[in-house]
Design a protein around this motif. Structure first.
Motif, short mmCIF file in Angstrom:
data_model
loop_
_atom_site.label_atom_id
_atom_site.label_comp_id
_atom_site.label_asym_id
_atom_site.label_seq_id
_atom_site.Cartn_x
_atom_site.Cartn_y
_atom_site.Cartn_z
N ASN A 192 11.17 2.79 9.46
CA ASN A 192 10.61 2.29 8.21
C ASN A 192 11.69 2.02 7.17
O ASN A 192 12.84 2.43 7.32
N ARG A 240 -1.80 -4.46 9.34
CA ARG A 240 -1.08 -3.48 8.56
C ARG A 240 0.41 -3.76 8.72
O ARG A 240 0.83 -4.46 9.65
N GLY A 287 2.90 -1.60 9.49
CA GLY A 287 3.63 -0.53 10.15
C GLY A 287 4.94 -1.06 10.70
O GLY A 287 5.11 -2.26 10.93
N TYR A 310 -0.88 -0.07 4.35
CA TYR A 310 -1.78 1.09 4.29
C TYR A 310 -1.42 1.88 3.03
O TYR A 310 -0.32 2.41 2.91
N ALA A 314 0.04 5.57 3.25
CA ALA A 314 1.23 5.86 4.05
C ALA A 314 2.22 6.68 3.24
O ALA A 314 2.38 6.47 2.03
N THR A 315 2.87 7.63 3.90
CA THR A 315 3.83 8.51 3.23
C THR A 315 4.87 7.69 2.48
O THR A 315 5.48 6.78 3.04
N ASP A 337 4.58 5.41 0.53
CA ASP A 337 4.21 3.98 0.47
C ASP A 337 5.18 3.13 1.30
O ASP A 337 5.56 2.02 0.93
N HIS A 338 5.57 3.65 2.48
CA HIS A 338 6.60 2.96 3.25
C HIS A 338 6.12 1.62 3.81
O HIS A 338 6.94 0.75 4.08
N GLN A 339 4.80 1.43 3.99
CA GLN A 339 4.36 0.14 4.54
C GLN A 339 4.57 -1.00 3.56
O GLN A 339 4.84 -2.13 3.98
#
Length: 386
Positions: free
Chosen positions: A120, A263, A265, A284, A287-288, A290-292
Protein backbone atom coordinates in the motif's frame (compact mmCIF):
# COMPACT_ATOMS: atom_id res chain seq x y z
CA UNK A 1 18.58 -20.63 -1.94
CA UNK A 2 15.68 -21.22 0.42
CA UNK A 3 13.17 -18.50 1.29
CA UNK A 4 10.26 -18.16 3.68
CA UNK A 5 7.34 -15.93 2.72
CA UNK A 6 5.09 -14.75 5.57
CA UNK A 7 1.76 -13.15 4.74
CA UNK A 8 -1.53 -12.27 6.42
CA UNK A 9 -4.57 -14.07 5.08
CA UNK A 10 -6.14 -11.41 2.84
CA UNK A 11 -5.89 -11.15 -0.92
CA UNK A 12 -3.83 -7.96 -0.64
CA UNK A 13 -1.07 -9.89 1.11
CA UNK A 14 -1.49 -13.32 -0.45
CA UNK A 15 -1.55 -12.40 -4.16
CA UNK A 16 1.83 -10.59 -4.26
CA UNK A 17 3.34 -13.32 -2.08
CA UNK A 18 2.03 -15.91 -4.55
CA UNK A 19 3.55 -13.99 -7.48
CA UNK A 20 6.93 -13.82 -5.75
CA UNK A 21 6.78 -17.51 -4.84
CA UNK A 22 6.17 -18.42 -8.48
CA UNK A 23 9.14 -16.31 -9.62
CA UNK A 24 11.47 -17.75 -6.97
CA UNK A 25 10.44 -21.31 -7.83
CA UNK A 26 11.02 -20.54 -11.52
CA UNK A 27 14.60 -19.65 -10.57
CA UNK A 28 15.07 -22.97 -8.76
CA UNK A 29 14.83 -21.72 -5.18
CA UNK A 30 13.00 -23.43 -2.32
CA UNK A 31 9.92 -21.60 -1.00
CA UNK A 32 7.73 -22.06 2.08
CA UNK A 33 4.67 -20.00 2.97
CA UNK A 34 3.73 -19.07 6.53
CA UNK A 35 0.21 -17.69 6.94
CA UNK A 36 -2.99 -18.10 8.97
CA UNK A 37 -6.08 -20.24 8.46
CA UNK A 38 -7.63 -17.72 6.04
CA UNK A 39 -4.54 -17.58 3.86
CA UNK A 40 -4.27 -21.36 3.68
CA UNK A 41 -7.79 -21.56 2.23
CA UNK A 42 -7.25 -19.19 -0.73
CA UNK A 43 -8.13 -21.09 -3.93
CA UNK A 44 -5.73 -21.25 -6.84
CA UNK A 45 -2.66 -19.90 -5.01
CA UNK A 46 0.64 -21.49 -3.90
CA UNK A 47 0.16 -24.80 -5.66
CA UNK A 48 3.15 -27.01 -4.91
CA UNK A 49 4.39 -24.70 -2.12
CA UNK A 50 4.54 -26.08 1.45
CA UNK A 51 2.26 -24.07 3.75
CA UNK A 52 2.78 -23.72 7.50
CA UNK A 53 0.08 -22.15 9.69
CA UNK A 54 1.32 -20.27 12.77
CA UNK A 55 -0.64 -18.78 15.66
CA UNK A 56 -0.62 -14.99 15.49
CA UNK A 57 -2.49 -12.49 17.63
CA UNK A 58 -4.39 -9.44 16.51
CA UNK A 59 -4.52 -6.31 18.61
CA UNK A 60 -7.96 -5.40 19.88
CA UNK A 61 -10.35 -6.09 22.72
CA UNK A 62 -8.59 -3.97 25.34
CA UNK A 63 -5.90 -5.19 27.77
CA UNK A 64 -7.16 -8.78 27.79
CA UNK A 65 -7.13 -8.84 23.98
CA UNK A 66 -3.59 -7.46 23.91
CA UNK A 67 -2.47 -10.10 26.41
CA UNK A 68 -3.98 -12.90 24.32
CA UNK A 69 -2.40 -11.45 21.17
CA UNK A 70 1.01 -11.25 22.83
CA UNK A 71 0.82 -14.86 23.97
CA UNK A 72 -0.19 -15.95 20.50
CA UNK A 73 2.69 -14.05 18.87
CA UNK A 74 5.19 -15.62 21.30
CA UNK A 75 3.81 -19.10 20.56
CA UNK A 76 4.09 -18.44 16.83
CA UNK A 77 7.64 -17.17 17.27
CA UNK A 78 8.64 -20.37 19.07
CA UNK A 79 7.12 -22.50 16.30
CA UNK A 80 8.89 -20.46 13.62
CA UNK A 81 12.24 -20.86 15.36
CA UNK A 82 11.80 -24.64 15.43
CA UNK A 83 10.85 -24.59 11.76
CA UNK A 84 13.94 -22.53 10.86
CA UNK A 85 16.20 -24.89 12.81
CA UNK A 86 15.00 -27.79 10.65
CA UNK A 87 15.02 -25.88 7.35
CA UNK A 88 17.06 -22.70 7.76
CA UNK A 89 16.10 -20.10 5.15
CA UNK A 90 18.57 -17.73 3.51
CA UNK A 91 16.09 -14.88 4.04
CA UNK A 92 12.53 -14.30 5.24
CA UNK A 93 10.15 -11.79 3.66
CA UNK A 94 7.01 -10.44 5.31
CA UNK A 95 4.09 -9.12 3.28
CA UNK A 96 2.28 -7.50 6.18
CA UNK A 97 -0.62 -8.55 8.33
CA UNK A 98 -0.39 -9.78 11.91
CA UNK A 99 0.26 -13.43 10.90
CA UNK A 100 3.61 -12.30 9.44
CA UNK A 101 4.89 -10.91 12.75
CA UNK A 102 5.99 -14.13 14.55
CA UNK A 103 7.90 -15.34 11.47
CA UNK A 104 9.90 -12.12 11.17
CA UNK A 105 10.59 -11.90 14.91
CA UNK A 106 11.93 -15.47 14.89
CA UNK A 107 14.17 -14.71 11.91
CA UNK A 108 15.62 -11.62 13.56
CA UNK A 109 16.32 -13.57 16.77
CA UNK A 110 18.22 -16.18 14.73
CA UNK A 111 20.12 -13.56 12.68
CA UNK A 112 18.38 -14.55 9.47
CA UNK A 113 18.05 -11.46 7.23
CA UNK A 114 14.53 -10.13 6.75
CA UNK A 115 12.86 -8.11 4.02
CA UNK A 116 9.49 -6.38 4.18
CA UNK A 117 7.18 -5.74 1.26
CA UNK A 118 4.59 -2.97 1.55
CA UNK A 119 1.81 -3.19 -1.00
CA UNK A 120 0.00 0.00 0.00
CA UNK A 121 0.88 3.68 -0.21
CA UNK A 122 0.76 3.80 3.60
CA UNK A 123 3.11 1.59 5.61
CA UNK A 124 0.96 -0.95 7.46
CA UNK A 125 1.00 -1.46 11.21
CA UNK A 126 2.76 -4.82 11.18
CA UNK A 127 5.43 -3.51 8.82
CA UNK A 128 5.90 -0.38 10.94
CA UNK A 129 6.53 -2.62 13.93
CA UNK A 130 9.06 -4.77 12.06
CA UNK A 131 10.78 -2.16 9.88
CA UNK A 132 13.64 -1.34 12.25
CA UNK A 133 15.13 -4.86 12.01
CA UNK A 134 14.60 -5.37 8.26
CA UNK A 135 17.53 -5.34 5.85
CA UNK A 136 15.36 -3.84 3.11
CA UNK A 137 11.81 -2.59 2.55
CA UNK A 138 10.36 -3.09 -0.90
CA UNK A 139 7.57 -0.67 -1.76
CA UNK A 140 4.93 -0.38 -4.47
CA UNK A 141 4.66 3.43 -4.62
CA UNK A 142 7.07 6.31 -5.00
CA UNK A 143 5.57 7.97 -1.93
CA UNK A 144 4.86 5.93 1.19
CA UNK A 145 3.17 7.52 4.17
CA UNK A 146 3.86 6.52 7.80
CA UNK A 147 7.44 5.67 6.86
CA UNK A 148 10.06 7.15 9.20
CA UNK A 149 12.81 9.23 7.64
CA UNK A 150 15.52 7.21 9.37
CA UNK A 151 14.39 4.11 7.42
CA UNK A 152 14.56 5.58 3.93
CA UNK A 153 17.99 4.10 3.19
CA UNK A 154 16.39 0.66 3.44
CA UNK A 155 13.62 1.43 0.98
CA UNK A 156 13.66 0.19 -2.61
CA UNK A 157 10.88 0.76 -5.13
CA UNK A 158 9.99 -2.60 -6.68
CA UNK A 159 6.25 -2.37 -7.32
CA UNK A 160 3.56 -4.81 -6.22
CA UNK A 161 3.96 -8.31 -7.72
CA UNK A 162 1.12 -9.58 -9.89
CA UNK A 163 0.54 -12.93 -11.51
CA UNK A 164 2.33 -13.60 -14.81
CA UNK A 165 -0.98 -13.91 -16.64
CA UNK A 166 -1.92 -10.36 -15.65
CA UNK A 167 1.54 -8.87 -16.21
CA UNK A 168 1.40 -10.13 -19.82
CA UNK A 169 -1.90 -8.33 -20.49
CA UNK A 170 -0.08 -5.01 -20.69
CA UNK A 171 1.78 -6.29 -23.76
CA UNK A 172 -1.49 -6.92 -25.61
CA UNK A 173 -3.72 -4.35 -27.36
CA UNK A 174 -6.63 -2.84 -25.45
CA UNK A 175 -9.83 -4.75 -26.35
CA UNK A 176 -11.48 -3.35 -29.49
CA UNK A 177 -14.07 -0.73 -28.56
CA UNK A 178 -16.16 1.56 -30.75
CA UNK A 179 -19.72 2.88 -30.86
CA UNK A 180 -21.06 -0.55 -31.86
CA UNK A 181 -18.96 -3.00 -29.82
CA UNK A 182 -20.19 -4.60 -26.58
CA UNK A 183 -19.21 -2.53 -23.56
CA UNK A 184 -17.68 -4.94 -21.03
CA UNK A 185 -17.49 -3.87 -17.39
CA UNK A 186 -15.84 -5.77 -14.54
CA UNK A 187 -16.97 -4.98 -10.98
CA UNK A 188 -14.95 -6.24 -8.04
CA UNK A 189 -14.71 -5.34 -4.38
CA UNK A 190 -11.52 -7.25 -3.64
CA UNK A 191 -11.28 -10.76 -2.23
CA UNK A 192 -14.19 -10.14 0.18
CA UNK A 193 -16.53 -8.26 -2.15
CA UNK A 194 -18.25 -4.95 -1.32
CA UNK A 195 -21.94 -4.44 -0.58
CA UNK A 196 -21.88 -0.78 -1.66
CA UNK A 197 -20.97 -1.87 -5.21
CA UNK A 198 -23.89 -4.30 -5.23
CA UNK A 199 -26.26 -1.50 -4.23
CA UNK A 200 -25.00 1.30 -6.47
CA UNK A 201 -23.58 -0.26 -9.63
CA UNK A 202 -26.72 -1.92 -11.10
CA UNK A 203 -28.73 1.28 -10.58
CA UNK A 204 -25.97 3.40 -12.07
CA UNK A 205 -25.63 1.19 -15.13
CA UNK A 206 -29.38 1.37 -15.58
CA UNK A 207 -29.13 5.19 -15.80
CA UNK A 208 -26.59 5.20 -18.63
CA UNK A 209 -27.39 6.76 -21.98
CA UNK A 210 -29.09 4.07 -24.13
CA UNK A 211 -26.16 4.13 -26.57
CA UNK A 212 -24.03 2.59 -23.82
CA UNK A 213 -26.61 0.75 -21.72
CA UNK A 214 -27.87 -1.42 -24.57
CA UNK A 215 -24.34 -2.69 -25.24
CA UNK A 216 -23.45 -3.60 -21.64
CA UNK A 217 -21.98 -6.94 -20.61
CA UNK A 218 -21.23 -7.08 -16.87
CA UNK A 219 -19.14 -9.39 -14.72
CA UNK A 220 -19.59 -8.63 -11.02
CA UNK A 221 -18.29 -10.09 -7.80
CA UNK A 222 -20.82 -9.97 -4.97
CA UNK A 223 -20.98 -10.97 -1.34
CA UNK A 224 -22.97 -14.20 -0.90
CA UNK A 225 -25.74 -12.32 0.95
CA UNK A 226 -26.12 -9.83 -1.93
CA UNK A 227 -25.91 -11.99 -5.02
CA UNK A 228 -29.59 -12.94 -5.42
CA UNK A 229 -30.77 -9.36 -5.03
CA UNK A 230 -28.20 -8.11 -7.52
CA UNK A 231 -29.14 -10.82 -10.00
CA UNK A 232 -32.80 -9.80 -9.77
CA UNK A 233 -31.98 -6.13 -10.25
CA UNK A 234 -29.96 -6.76 -13.42
CA UNK A 235 -32.78 -8.95 -14.76
CA UNK A 236 -35.30 -6.13 -14.26
CA UNK A 237 -32.97 -3.71 -16.03
CA UNK A 238 -32.40 -6.11 -18.91
CA UNK A 239 -28.60 -5.95 -18.48
CA UNK A 240 -26.67 -9.20 -19.12
CA UNK A 241 -24.62 -9.93 -15.99
CA UNK A 242 -22.42 -12.81 -14.84
CA UNK A 243 -22.32 -12.81 -11.04
CA UNK A 244 -20.04 -14.72 -8.67
CA UNK A 245 -18.87 -14.54 -5.07
CA UNK A 246 -15.18 -15.04 -5.91
CA UNK A 247 -13.45 -14.43 -9.23
CA UNK A 248 -10.94 -17.24 -9.48
CA UNK A 249 -9.91 -16.54 -13.09
CA UNK A 250 -9.26 -12.82 -12.64
CA UNK A 251 -6.71 -12.59 -15.49
CA UNK A 252 -9.26 -13.56 -18.14
CA UNK A 253 -11.90 -11.20 -16.69
CA UNK A 254 -9.48 -8.27 -16.70
CA UNK A 255 -8.34 -9.18 -20.23
CA UNK A 256 -11.91 -8.84 -21.56
CA UNK A 257 -12.85 -5.68 -19.63
CA UNK A 258 -13.04 -2.21 -21.13
CA UNK A 259 -13.65 -0.62 -17.71
CA UNK A 260 -13.24 -1.82 -14.13
CA UNK A 261 -15.28 -0.55 -11.17
CA UNK A 262 -13.54 -1.52 -7.96
CA UNK A 263 -12.21 -0.81 -4.52
CA UNK A 264 -8.65 0.50 -4.58
CA UNK A 265 -6.93 -2.28 -2.70
CA UNK A 266 -3.24 -2.66 -3.41
CA UNK A 267 -3.49 -5.80 -5.54
CA UNK A 268 -6.42 -4.42 -7.53
CA UNK A 269 -4.53 -1.23 -8.42
CA UNK A 270 -1.37 -3.19 -9.24
CA UNK A 271 -3.28 -5.51 -11.57
CA UNK A 272 -5.13 -2.67 -13.31
CA UNK A 273 -1.94 -0.72 -13.98
CA UNK A 274 0.06 -3.77 -15.04
CA UNK A 275 -2.70 -4.75 -17.49
CA UNK A 276 -3.51 -1.20 -18.57
CA UNK A 277 -7.20 -1.03 -17.72
CA UNK A 278 -9.12 2.19 -16.98
CA UNK A 279 -11.07 2.20 -13.76
CA UNK A 280 -13.53 3.92 -11.48
CA UNK A 281 -12.23 3.45 -7.95
CA UNK A 282 -14.18 3.69 -4.69
CA UNK A 283 -11.72 3.54 -1.78
CA UNK A 284 -12.89 1.59 1.26
CA UNK A 285 -13.42 4.36 3.84
CA UNK A 286 -12.66 2.14 6.86
CA UNK A 287 -9.30 0.90 5.55
CA UNK A 288 -6.50 1.34 8.09
CA UNK A 289 -4.95 4.82 7.76
CA UNK A 290 -7.22 5.40 4.73
CA UNK A 291 -4.61 3.61 2.64
CA UNK A 292 -7.00 2.85 -0.25
CA UNK A 293 -7.39 6.56 -1.00
CA UNK A 294 -3.60 6.83 -1.12
CA UNK A 295 -3.40 3.74 -3.35
CA UNK A 296 -5.67 5.39 -5.92
CA UNK A 297 -3.60 8.57 -6.14
CA UNK A 298 -1.03 7.67 -8.82
CA UNK A 299 -3.38 6.06 -11.33
CA UNK A 300 -5.92 8.87 -10.87
CA UNK A 301 -3.35 11.63 -11.30
CA UNK A 302 -2.06 9.89 -14.42
CA UNK A 303 -5.56 9.94 -15.95
CA UNK A 304 -6.08 6.18 -15.87
CA UNK A 305 -8.86 6.23 -13.29
CA UNK A 306 -11.48 8.36 -11.62
CA UNK A 307 -11.80 8.15 -7.85
CA UNK A 308 -15.15 8.61 -6.12
CA UNK A 309 -15.26 8.71 -2.33
CA UNK A 310 -17.93 6.39 -0.94
CA UNK A 311 -20.15 9.11 0.52
CA UNK A 312 -20.46 10.61 -2.98
CA UNK A 313 -20.83 7.25 -4.73
CA UNK A 314 -24.41 7.38 -6.02
CA UNK A 315 -25.98 5.80 -9.13
CA UNK A 316 -26.21 9.18 -10.84
CA UNK A 317 -22.57 10.11 -10.14
CA UNK A 318 -21.42 6.69 -11.33
CA UNK A 319 -23.43 6.93 -14.55
CA UNK A 320 -22.06 10.38 -15.36
CA UNK A 321 -18.46 9.30 -14.74
CA UNK A 322 -18.84 6.24 -16.96
CA UNK A 323 -20.28 8.36 -19.75
CA UNK A 324 -17.37 10.81 -19.54
CA UNK A 325 -14.92 7.94 -19.89
CA UNK A 326 -16.73 5.75 -22.42
CA UNK A 327 -18.89 7.80 -24.80
CA UNK A 328 -15.75 8.61 -26.80
CA UNK A 329 -14.02 5.29 -27.57
CA UNK A 330 -10.66 7.03 -27.94
CA UNK A 331 -11.00 8.55 -24.47
CA UNK A 332 -11.33 5.08 -22.98
CA UNK A 333 -8.29 3.85 -24.91
CA UNK A 334 -6.33 6.89 -23.73
CA UNK A 335 -7.27 6.16 -20.12
CA UNK A 336 -6.07 2.58 -20.59
CA UNK A 337 -2.68 3.83 -21.82
CA UNK A 338 -2.40 6.21 -18.86
CA UNK A 339 -3.20 3.39 -16.45
CA UNK A 340 -0.47 1.29 -18.05
CA UNK A 341 2.02 4.17 -17.75
CA UNK A 342 2.13 3.84 -13.94
CA UNK A 343 2.18 0.03 -13.87
CA UNK A 344 5.10 -2.11 -12.73
CA UNK A 345 4.53 -5.46 -14.43
CA UNK A 346 8.04 -6.70 -13.56
CA UNK A 347 7.63 -6.25 -9.81
CA UNK A 348 7.86 -9.99 -9.10
CA UNK A 349 11.20 -10.21 -10.90
CA UNK A 350 12.53 -7.08 -9.15
CA UNK A 351 11.47 -8.36 -5.73
CA UNK A 352 13.02 -11.77 -6.46
CA UNK A 353 16.27 -10.00 -7.39
CA UNK A 354 16.15 -8.21 -4.04
CA UNK A 355 15.58 -11.47 -2.15
CA UNK A 356 18.52 -13.11 -3.90
CA UNK A 357 20.79 -10.21 -2.96
CA UNK A 358 19.69 -10.21 0.66
CA UNK A 359 19.88 -14.01 0.84
CA UNK A 360 23.37 -13.79 -0.60
CA UNK A 361 24.51 -11.74 2.37
CA UNK A 362 24.67 -8.21 0.94
CA UNK A 363 24.53 -5.40 3.50
CA UNK A 364 21.71 -2.80 3.42
CA UNK A 365 24.03 -0.34 1.63
CA UNK A 366 24.96 -2.93 -1.00
CA UNK A 367 21.39 -4.08 -1.62
CA UNK A 368 19.89 -0.86 -2.89
CA UNK A 369 21.95 0.97 -5.52
CA UNK A 370 22.09 -1.85 -8.08
CA UNK A 371 18.31 -2.16 -8.07
CA UNK A 372 15.58 0.39 -8.77
CA UNK A 373 15.71 3.99 -7.47
CA UNK A 374 14.97 4.43 -3.79
CA UNK A 375 11.74 5.86 -2.48
CA UNK A 376 11.70 9.06 -0.49
CA UNK A 377 9.69 8.68 2.70
CA UNK A 378 6.89 11.11 3.45
CA UNK A 379 6.01 12.54 6.81
CA UNK A 380 3.55 10.47 8.87
CA UNK A 381 -0.11 11.44 8.42
CA UNK A 382 -2.24 11.05 11.40
CA UNK A 383 14.17 -23.10 4.36
CA UNK A 384 12.66 -25.08 2.68
CA UNK A 385 14.03 -27.68 0.28
CA UNK A 386 13.05 -27.04 -3.34
Amino acid sequence: MNFVLAAGGTGGHMIPAHALAAELKKRGHGVLLITDQRGARFPGLFEGVPVHILPAGRLGGGPLGWLRAGRSVLAGRREARMLYRDHRPDAVIGFGGYPAVPSLLAATAMRIPTVLHEQNAVLGRANRFLAGDAVAIGTAYTQVERLKKRLEDKVILVGNPVRDEIARLGEQPFPAFDEYAPFKILVTGGSQGATVLSKVVPEGLGMLDPSLRHRLQVVQQCRPNDIDEVRGRYALLGIPAELMTYIEDMPSKIAEAHLVIARSGASTVAELTAAGRPAILIPYPSATDDHQTANARDITQAGGARTIIEEQFTPDVLARQIEVMAKDPQALANAAARSLSVGRPHAAEDLADLMERVGGGLSPIEVGPSLTPRVKATAPTGGVPA
